[in-house]
Design a protein around this motif. Sequence first.
Motif, PDB file in Angstrom:
ATOM      1  N   THR A  14      -9.335   1.415   6.468  1.00  0.00           N
ATOM      2  CA  THR A  14      -9.100  -0.025   6.435  1.00  0.00           C
ATOM      3  C   THR A  14      -8.286  -0.462   5.232  1.00  0.00           C
ATOM      4  OG1 THR A  14     -11.172  -0.423   5.284  1.00  0.00           O
ATOM      5  CG2 THR A  14     -11.221  -0.583   7.686  1.00  0.00           C
ATOM      6  N   ASN A  15      -8.187   0.338   4.194  1.00  0.00           N
ATOM      7  CA  ASN A  15      -7.431  -0.069   3.016  1.00  0.00           C
ATOM      8  C   ASN A  15      -5.941   0.005   3.295  1.00  0.00           C
ATOM      9  OD1 ASN A  15      -9.623  -0.743   1.468  1.00  0.00           O
ATOM     10  ND2 ASN A  15      -9.808   1.267   0.543  1.00  0.00           N
ATOM     11  N   SER A  16      -5.463  -1.033   3.979  1.00  0.00           N
ATOM     12  CA  SER A  16      -4.051  -1.064   4.354  1.00  0.00           C
ATOM     13  C   SER A  16      -3.435  -2.407   3.985  1.00  0.00           C
ATOM     14  CB  SER A  16      -3.879  -0.812   5.851  1.00  0.00           C
ATOM     15  OG  SER A  16      -4.422  -1.893   6.578  1.00  0.00           O
ATOM     16  N   VAL A  17      -2.168  -2.345   3.635  1.00  0.00           N
ATOM     17  CA  VAL A  17      -1.371  -3.534   3.367  1.00  0.00           C
ATOM     18  C   VAL A  17      -0.062  -3.359   4.119  1.00  0.00           C
ATOM     19  CG1 VAL A  17      -0.199  -4.905   1.616  1.00  0.00           C
ATOM     20  CG2 VAL A  17      -2.382  -3.820   1.066  1.00  0.00           C
ATOM     21  N   VAL A  18       0.249  -4.324   4.985  1.00  0.00           N
ATOM     22  CA  VAL A  18       1.497  -4.272   5.754  1.00  0.00           C
ATOM     23  C   VAL A  18       2.321  -5.495   5.372  1.00  0.00           C
ATOM     24  CG1 VAL A  18       2.527  -4.237   8.051  1.00  0.00           C
ATOM     25  CG2 VAL A  18       0.339  -3.075   7.645  1.00  0.00           C
ATOM     26  N   TRP A  19       3.500  -5.233   4.838  1.00  0.00           N
ATOM     27  CA  TRP A  19       4.397  -6.301   4.407  1.00  0.00           C
ATOM     28  C   TRP A  19       5.507  -6.435   5.440  1.00  0.00           C
ATOM     29  CZ3 TRP A  19       2.343  -7.937  -0.133  1.00  0.00           C
ATOM     30  CH2 TRP A  19       2.930  -9.065  -0.699  1.00  0.00           C
ATOM     31  N   GLU A  40      -0.052   0.091  -6.163  1.00  0.00           N
ATOM     32  CA  GLU A  40       0.816   1.163  -5.662  1.00  0.00           C
ATOM     33  C   GLU A  40       1.191   0.902  -4.206  1.00  0.00           C
ATOM     34  OE1 GLU A  40      -1.599   4.597  -6.506  1.00  0.00           O
ATOM     35  OE2 GLU A  40      -0.554   4.971  -8.395  1.00  0.00           O
ATOM     36  N   LYS A  41       0.206   0.467  -3.399  1.00  0.00           N
ATOM     37  CA  LYS A  41       0.487   0.131  -2.001  1.00  0.00           C
ATOM     38  C   LYS A  41       1.470  -1.039  -1.910  1.00  0.00           C
ATOM     39  CE  LYS A  41      -3.546   1.726   0.557  1.00  0.00           C
ATOM     40  NZ  LYS A  41      -2.873   2.470   1.596  1.00  0.00           N
ATOM     41  N   LEU A  42       1.267  -2.054  -2.754  1.00  0.00           N
ATOM     42  CA  LEU A  42       2.175  -3.205  -2.756  1.00  0.00           C
ATOM     43  C   LEU A  42       3.589  -2.799  -3.156  1.00  0.00           C
ATOM     44  CD1 LEU A  42       0.111  -6.105  -4.388  1.00  0.00           C
ATOM     45  CD2 LEU A  42       0.734  -5.826  -1.990  1.00  0.00           C
ATOM     46  N   ALA A  43       3.704  -1.970  -4.184  1.00  0.00           N
ATOM     47  CA  ALA A  43       5.021  -1.521  -4.636  1.00  0.00           C
ATOM     48  C   ALA A  43       5.763  -0.801  -3.521  1.00  0.00           C
ATOM     49  CB  ALA A  43       4.882  -0.621  -5.859  1.00  0.00           C
ATOM     50  N   MET A  44       5.024   0.015  -2.773  1.00  0.00           N
ATOM     51  CA  MET A  44       5.634   0.757  -1.680  1.00  0.00           C
ATOM     52  C   MET A  44       5.972  -0.163  -0.499  1.00  0.00           C
ATOM     53  SD  MET A  44       4.504   4.334   0.195  1.00  0.00           S
ATOM     54  CE  MET A  44       3.144   4.431  -0.898  1.00  0.00           C
ATOM     55  N   ALA A  45       5.017  -1.012  -0.123  1.00  0.00           N
ATOM     56  CA  ALA A  45       5.197  -1.850   1.065  1.00  0.00           C
ATOM     57  C   ALA A  45       6.260  -2.925   0.858  1.00  0.00           C
ATOM     58  CB  ALA A  45       3.867  -2.496   1.456  1.00  0.00           C
ATOM     59  N   ALA A  46       6.246  -3.573  -0.304  1.00  0.00           N
ATOM     60  CA  ALA A  46       7.167  -4.685  -0.549  1.00  0.00           C
ATOM     61  C   ALA A  46       8.457  -4.233  -1.228  1.00  0.00           C
ATOM     62  CB  ALA A  46       6.486  -5.746  -1.413  1.00  0.00           C
ATOM     63  N   ARG A 107       4.217  -0.135 -16.062  1.00  0.00           N
ATOM     64  CA  ARG A 107       4.924  -0.071 -14.784  1.00  0.00           C
ATOM     65  C   ARG A 107       4.125   0.719 -13.761  1.00  0.00           C
ATOM     66  NH1 ARG A 107      10.495   1.141 -12.854  1.00  0.00           N
ATOM     67  NH2 ARG A 107      10.199   0.972 -10.612  1.00  0.00           N
ATOM     68  N   VAL A 108       4.018   0.173 -12.561  1.00  0.00           N
ATOM     69  CA  VAL A 108       3.414   0.883 -11.440  1.00  0.00           C
ATOM     70  C   VAL A 108       4.496   1.755 -10.822  1.00  0.00           C
ATOM     71  CG1 VAL A 108       2.344   0.652  -9.160  1.00  0.00           C
ATOM     72  CG2 VAL A 108       1.764  -0.973 -10.984  1.00  0.00           C
ATOM     73  N   VAL A 109       4.318   3.041 -10.898  1.00  0.00           N
ATOM     74  CA  VAL A 109       5.294   3.990 -10.361  1.00  0.00           C
ATOM     75  C   VAL A 109       4.689   4.654  -9.135  1.00  0.00           C
ATOM     76  CG1 VAL A 109       6.675   6.051 -10.815  1.00  0.00           C
ATOM     77  CG2 VAL A 109       6.279   4.387 -12.636  1.00  0.00           C
ATOM     78  N   VAL A 110       5.385   4.556  -8.028  1.00  0.00           N
ATOM     79  CA  VAL A 110       4.928   5.194  -6.794  1.00  0.00           C
ATOM     80  C   VAL A 110       5.612   6.556  -6.722  1.00  0.00           C
ATOM     81  CG1 VAL A 110       4.766   4.997  -4.298  1.00  0.00           C
ATOM     82  CG2 VAL A 110       4.681   2.941  -5.713  1.00  0.00           C
ATOM     83  N   ALA A 111       4.842   7.597  -7.038  1.00  0.00           N
ATOM     84  CA  ALA A 111       5.397   8.935  -7.122  1.00  0.00           C
ATOM     85  C   ALA A 111       5.663   9.557  -5.765  1.00  0.00           C
ATOM     86  CB  ALA A 111       4.457   9.834  -7.919  1.00  0.00           C
ATOM     87  N   ASN A 112       4.779   9.263  -4.789  1.00  0.00           N
ATOM     88  CA  ASN A 112       4.869   9.928  -3.504  1.00  0.00           C
ATOM     89  C   ASN A 112       5.032   8.885  -2.409  1.00  0.00           C
ATOM     90  OD1 ASN A 112       4.799  11.708  -1.423  1.00  0.00           O
ATOM     91  ND2 ASN A 112       2.636  12.201  -1.600  1.00  0.00           N
ATOM     92  N   ARG A 113       6.247   8.581  -2.028  1.00  0.00           N
ATOM     93  CA  ARG A 113       6.490   7.591  -0.979  1.00  0.00           C
ATOM     94  C   ARG A 113       6.316   8.259   0.381  1.00  0.00           C
ATOM     95  NH1 ARG A 113       8.914   2.711  -2.223  1.00  0.00           N
ATOM     96  NH2 ARG A 113       9.362   2.528  -4.410  1.00  0.00           N
ATOM     97  N   GLN A 114       5.244   7.826   1.076  1.00  0.00           N
ATOM     98  CA  GLN A 114       4.961   8.389   2.386  1.00  0.00           C
ATOM     99  C   GLN A 114       5.203   7.337   3.448  1.00  0.00           C
ATOM    100  OE1 GLN A 114       0.883   9.524   2.036  1.00  0.00           O
ATOM    101  NE2 GLN A 114       1.358  11.423   0.995  1.00  0.00           N
ATOM    102  N   ALA A 115       5.720   7.735   4.574  1.00  0.00           N
ATOM    103  CA  ALA A 115       5.927   6.809   5.687  1.00  0.00           C
ATOM    104  C   ALA A 115       4.573   6.300   6.170  1.00  0.00           C
ATOM    105  CB  ALA A 115       6.668   7.513   6.824  1.00  0.00           C
ATOM    106  N   GLY A 116       4.513   5.001   6.460  1.00  0.00           N
ATOM    107  CA  GLY A 116       3.305   4.427   6.988  1.00  0.00           C
ATOM    108  C   GLY A 116       2.275   4.071   5.948  1.00  0.00           C
ATOM    109  N   GLY A 117       2.480   4.444   4.664  1.00  0.00           N
ATOM    110  CA  GLY A 117       1.710   4.174   3.491  1.00  0.00           C
ATOM    111  C   GLY A 117       0.340   3.827   3.603  1.00  0.00           C
TER     112      GLY A 117
END
Length: 117
Positions: A14-19, A40-46, A107-117
């Motif tokens: 359930t821990n999902s964020v969809v932008w 980290e999820k926000l940085a990746m999604a947005a 800085r929030v650094v997203v090291a591993n960008r995965q599809a579908g996050g």
Amino acid sequence: MLLASALVAHAANTNSVVWHKAADRVDADVRSMQLWPLLEKLAMAAEWKIFVEPGAERNVSAKFKDLPSGEALKMLLGDLNFALVPQTNGPSLLYVFRTTMQNATRRVVVANRQAGG
């Protein structure tokens, strides 16, 4: 025991964020999530650059669908302050802080960008 495992697995899913970038709308379902993994999820999604005041912490639980980004950030960040600064030649900057925006230096650094996050 099996029920407990199913509940833990469900909580993890359930821990999902969809932008929805084109519409600037957000769907989220997060439960007892620490601030840093959420950011980290926000940085990746947005696709934002996010800076946080050291020591800022929050345990996030929120569930909503189709909220404008400003309202979504209020729901997710709660009593933390934030400033979203659009950039013309790059990703927007999000500052998350307790005291002043200038203190949001980590800085929030997203090291591993995965599809579908």
